[in-house]
Motif scaffolding. Structure first.
Motif, mmCIF file in Angstrom:
data_model
loop_
_atom_site.group_PDB
_atom_site.id
_atom_site.type_symbol
_atom_site.label_atom_id
_atom_site.label_comp_id
_atom_site.label_asym_id
_atom_site.label_seq_id
_atom_site.Cartn_x
_atom_site.Cartn_y
_atom_site.Cartn_z
ATOM 1 N N TYR A 79 -51.404 -12.434 -8.231
ATOM 2 C CA TYR A 79 -50.093 -12.642 -7.624
ATOM 3 C C TYR A 79 -49.948 -11.837 -6.333
ATOM 4 O O TYR A 79 -50.586 -10.799 -6.154
ATOM 5 N N TYR A 80 -49.096 -12.363 -5.458
ATOM 6 C CA TYR A 80 -48.551 -11.557 -4.375
ATOM 7 C C TYR A 80 -47.215 -11.007 -4.859
ATOM 8 O O TYR A 80 -46.412 -11.735 -5.455
ATOM 9 N N ILE A 81 -46.964 -9.755 -4.594
ATOM 10 C CA ILE A 81 -45.686 -9.135 -4.910
ATOM 11 C C ILE A 81 -44.919 -8.994 -3.592
ATOM 12 O O ILE A 81 -45.330 -8.230 -2.715
ATOM 13 N N VAL A 82 -43.827 -9.733 -3.477
ATOM 14 C CA VAL A 82 -43.106 -9.840 -2.208
ATOM 15 C C VAL A 82 -41.867 -8.961 -2.228
ATOM 16 O O VAL A 82 -41.060 -9.010 -3.174
ATOM 17 N N ASN A 83 -41.708 -8.160 -1.166
ATOM 18 C CA ASN A 83 -40.537 -7.298 -1.011
ATOM 19 C C ASN A 83 -40.048 -7.367 0.437
ATOM 20 O O ASN A 83 -40.857 -7.335 1.375
ATOM 21 N N GLY A 84 -38.742 -7.442 0.588
ATOM 22 C CA GLY A 84 -38.189 -7.457 1.935
ATOM 23 C C GLY A 84 -36.908 -8.259 2.012
ATOM 24 O O GLY A 84 -36.299 -8.602 0.992
ATOM 25 N N THR A 85 -36.488 -8.577 3.222
ATOM 26 C CA THR A 85 -35.266 -9.351 3.443
ATOM 27 C C THR A 85 -35.504 -10.410 4.510
ATOM 28 O O THR A 85 -36.301 -10.216 5.436
ATOM 29 N N LYS A 86 -34.788 -11.505 4.378
ATOM 30 C CA LYS A 86 -34.760 -12.554 5.386
ATOM 31 C C LYS A 86 -33.297 -12.853 5.707
ATOM 32 O O LYS A 86 -32.441 -12.837 4.814
ATOM 33 N N LYS A 87 -33.020 -13.123 6.975
ATOM 34 C CA LYS A 87 -31.629 -13.324 7.398
ATOM 35 C C LYS A 87 -31.512 -14.555 8.299
ATOM 36 O O LYS A 87 -32.447 -14.886 9.019
ATOM 37 N N TRP A 88 -30.348 -15.193 8.236
ATOM 38 C CA TRP A 88 -30.055 -16.398 9.011
ATOM 39 C C TRP A 88 -30.974 -17.558 8.619
ATOM 40 O O TRP A 88 -31.437 -18.322 9.469
ATOM 41 N N ILE A 89 -31.240 -17.695 7.334
ATOM 42 C CA ILE A 89 -32.144 -18.734 6.849
ATOM 43 C C ILE A 89 -31.326 -19.972 6.448
ATOM 44 O O ILE A 89 -30.620 -19.977 5.445
ATOM 45 N N THR A 90 -31.440 -21.018 7.249
ATOM 46 C CA THR A 90 -30.673 -22.234 7.025
ATOM 47 C C THR A 90 -31.160 -22.965 5.780
ATOM 48 O O THR A 90 -32.364 -23.123 5.573
ATOM 49 N N ASN A 91 -30.207 -23.419 4.968
ATOM 50 C CA ASN A 91 -30.465 -24.185 3.735
ATOM 51 C C ASN A 91 -30.954 -23.345 2.568
ATOM 52 O O ASN A 91 -31.117 -23.865 1.460
ATOM 53 N N ALA A 92 -31.227 -22.067 2.752
ATOM 54 C CA ALA A 92 -31.851 -21.283 1.678
ATOM 55 C C ALA A 92 -30.989 -21.221 0.430
ATOM 56 O O ALA A 92 -31.511 -21.210 -0.690
ATOM 57 N N ILE A 93 -29.671 -21.212 0.597
ATOM 58 C CA ILE A 93 -28.775 -20.973 -0.529
ATOM 59 C C ILE A 93 -28.936 -22.013 -1.635
ATOM 60 O O ILE A 93 -28.661 -21.738 -2.798
ATOM 61 N N TRP A 94 -29.415 -23.211 -1.280
ATOM 62 C CA TRP A 94 -29.638 -24.235 -2.308
ATOM 63 C C TRP A 94 -31.104 -24.684 -2.371
ATOM 64 O O TRP A 94 -31.421 -25.740 -2.917
ATOM 65 N N SER A 95 -32.004 -23.879 -1.822
ATOM 66 C CA SER A 95 -33.428 -24.237 -1.809
ATOM 67 C C SER A 95 -34.175 -23.645 -2.995
ATOM 68 O O SER A 95 -33.961 -22.487 -3.368
ATOM 69 N N HIS A 96 -35.064 -24.435 -3.541
ATOM 70 C CA HIS A 96 -35.889 -23.975 -4.659
ATOM 71 C C HIS A 96 -37.039 -23.095 -4.180
ATOM 72 O O HIS A 96 -37.480 -22.196 -4.900
ATOM 73 N N HIS A 97 -37.546 -23.367 -2.977
ATOM 74 C CA HIS A 97 -38.645 -22.580 -2.421
ATOM 75 C C HIS A 97 -38.466 -22.420 -0.919
ATOM 76 O O HIS A 97 -37.790 -23.221 -0.270
ATOM 77 N N ALA A 98 -39.100 -21.383 -0.387
ATOM 78 C CA ALA A 98 -39.135 -21.170 1.054
ATOM 79 C C ALA A 98 -40.576 -21.047 1.519
ATOM 80 O O ALA A 98 -41.387 -20.367 0.874
ATOM 81 N N THR A 99 -40.888 -21.719 2.614
ATOM 82 C CA THR A 99 -42.129 -21.439 3.319
ATOM 83 C C THR A 99 -41.858 -20.186 4.133
ATOM 84 O O THR A 99 -41.136 -20.213 5.127
ATOM 85 N N MET A 100 -42.409 -19.072 3.675
ATOM 86 C CA MET A 100 -41.975 -17.764 4.161
ATOM 87 C C MET A 100 -43.082 -17.016 4.897
ATOM 88 O O MET A 100 -44.220 -16.961 4.442
ATOM 89 N N ALA A 101 -42.701 -16.425 6.024
ATOM 90 C CA ALA A 101 -43.607 -15.534 6.744
ATOM 91 C C ALA A 101 -43.563 -14.164 6.080
ATOM 92 O O ALA A 101 -42.492 -13.573 5.908
ATOM 93 N N VAL A 102 -44.721 -13.671 5.698
ATOM 94 C CA VAL A 102 -44.823 -12.367 5.024
ATOM 95 C C VAL A 102 -45.941 -11.557 5.671
ATOM 96 O O VAL A 102 -46.837 -12.104 6.314
ATOM 97 N N ARG A 103 -45.880 -10.247 5.474
ATOM 98 C CA ARG A 103 -46.930 -9.385 6.007
ATOM 99 C C ARG A 103 -47.919 -9.060 4.898
ATOM 100 O O ARG A 103 -47.607 -8.347 3.944
ATOM 101 N N THR A 104 -49.117 -9.617 5.025
ATOM 102 C CA THR A 104 -50.205 -9.312 4.095
ATOM 103 C C THR A 104 -51.129 -8.252 4.667
ATOM 104 O O THR A 104 -51.925 -7.652 3.944
ATOM 105 N N GLY A 105 -51.043 -8.027 5.978
ATOM 106 C CA GLY A 105 -51.851 -6.994 6.622
ATOM 107 C C GLY A 105 -51.144 -5.653 6.591
ATOM 108 O O GLY A 105 -50.004 -5.524 6.126
#
Length: 446
Positions: free
Chosen positions: A186-212
């Motif tokens: 698994y990836y363990i994801v921590n952080g915040t995203k803001k001003w994300i349109t449609n997220a409030i009713w979305s089942h998934h997000a294609t999300m930019a994350v920092r793996t480096g």
């Protein structure tokens, strides 16, 4: 679509006002004629009411998906084999999925914005338009089979989640982390995203994350499909912005969110390059929608000054009024002509070539759309006078559109960043082509 009715000036683009066009063909005209009444019934009849209420009823998305409109939000050309595997062979028109090109896409974006408001239409399409294409382009077969059938048929909803409280246009400096679990599953994801349109009713997000590692910049970014609705560790709340309220702008908090490593898109660390391929479609769609909003604002004001009397005569008889309409109208129709040209170019170019050659100009097109919208919205409010400053009555639409102007000039790359990016890209292209010419000339020497 043709009409025998007189049109309020600037209310329709020239090709929909019985003027000849070298660009739009029979397939485009059939498509436009088919989707306008569909969207009028599903969306536009109630768009102002829903935007005022700040939300769209859930059944609207279901009706929209059932009408076969969801794939129209995707960038052209469509993945024909994928759509046909889901039983999707035609779009409204009926338009074979093989026929759908960038001009169909422009028509769709234009018709989606015909109420003049970005929120109601954006509530239905922003997620699929920008969150799903990276999955189609870079997802493994396993990922595609897992997510795309539900997203493309409307059974589930997706969004794109890149922006953070401290990283808007500066995507390379996002801080949301995705670290692998001890067992590597698994990836363990921590952080915040803001001003994300449609997220409030979305089942998934294609999300930019920092793996480096921290400070790794663009090279440390990956794209991950992160679960949202009801998932452990995910908290979401609506953000009340000035305009486009019904589109569902969202703040996302992520605390130890577990995501299977198989839900990574493409290669770890390649996320920034994937994101860049998504921006052109997003910026073109924003530009088209903004131009239609500008059209609604200006034509509404034009209709008003034809009827409104002041100082003993109709406002249209005042030279200063005609001057304002002329200046805004010239900008509006020039912007639309550029959009038509731009979309036509996309129909004639391979996708990778278009992304390279037109990336900078897409940024410029989007930036200019915000400027044109501002001019037309300002003109409309001034010509409506007090009615344009009131959240009810005849000028309400002008007041609503005026509040939406920053929603074009900021998201998708803020205006100043876009202007700078456009020139940097043009310089980069020029230098690259100059080097190639020099190399070619060198090879020709004895």
């Amino acid at each position: 679509m043709t009409t025998t009715n007189a049109q309020i000036p600037f209310s329709e683009p020239p090709w929909l006002n019985n003027l000849p066009t070298p660009i739009f063909k029979a397939t485009h005209k059939r498509f436009q004629a088919a989707i306008r009444p569909l969207l009028q019934k599903i969306l536009h009849d109630n768009a102002i009411e829903w935007e005022t209420a700040e939300t769209i009823p859930a059944h609207v998305f279901d009706e929209f998906a059932a009408a076969g409109l969801l794939p129209c939000a995707l960038p052209a050309p469509l993945d024909v084999n994928l759509l046909k595997s889901l039983g999707i062979t035609h779009l409204p028109g009926p338009t074979p999925v093989e026929e759908f090109d960038a001009l169909h896409g422009v028509i769709f974006s234009d018709e989606m914005s015909r109420s003049g408001l970005a929120g109601p239409g954006g509530s239905l399409t922003t997620g699929i338009a920008f969150g799903v294409p990276p999955i189609i382009k870079f997802g493994s077969d396993e990922v595609k089979q897992k997510f795309l059938p539900d997203f493309l048929t409307g059974k589930k909803r997706a969004c794109i989640a890149i922006t953070e409280p401290d990283a808007g246009s500066d995507v390379a400096n996002i801080t949301t982390t995705a670290e692998k679990s001890a067992d590597g599953k698994y990836y363990i994801v921590n952080g915040t995203k803001k001003w994300i349109t449609n997220a409030i009713w979305s089942h998934h997000a294609t999300m930019a994350v920092r793996t480096g590692a921290p400070g790794s910049g663009a090279a440390g970014i990956s794209l991950l499909i992160v679960p949202l609705l009801g998932h452990p560790g995910v908290t979401m709340r609506r953000l009340k912005v000035s305009g486009q309220i019904s589109a569902g702008t969202t703040y996302i908090s992520l605390e130890d969110v577990r995501v299977p490593v198989s839900d990574l898109l493409g290669k770890e660390g390649a996320g920034m390059s994937y994101i860049m391929t998504n921006f052109n479609h997003e910026r073109l769609a924003i530009a088209v929608g903004a131009t239609r909003s500008a059209r609604v604002a200006l034509s509404s004001a034009f209709e008003y000054v034809l009827a409104r009397e002041a100082f003993g005569k109709a406002l249209i008889e005042q030279p200063v009024v005609r001057h304002r309409l002329a200046k805004a109208g010239a900008l509006l129709e020039s912007q639309w002509a550029w959009i038509e040209q731009f979309a036509f170019q996309l129909t004639q170019m391979e996708r990778d070539v278009a992304e390279r050659e037109l990336g900078g100009m897409t940024a410029l097109l989007k930036a200019q759309a915000g400027m044109v919208l501002k001019e037309c919205a300002d003109t409309a409010v001034l010509l409506f006078g007090g009615n344009g400053y009131t959240r009810s009555g005849r000028g309400h639409i002008a007041e609503m559109i005026w509040r939406e102007v920053p929603g074009v000039r900021i998201p998708g790359g803020s205006e100043d960043v876009m202007l700078d990016l456009a020139i940097r890209q043009l310089v980069k292209l020029y230098k690259g082509k100059t080097k190639q010419l020099q190399k070619s000339a060198g090879r020709g020497k004895l």
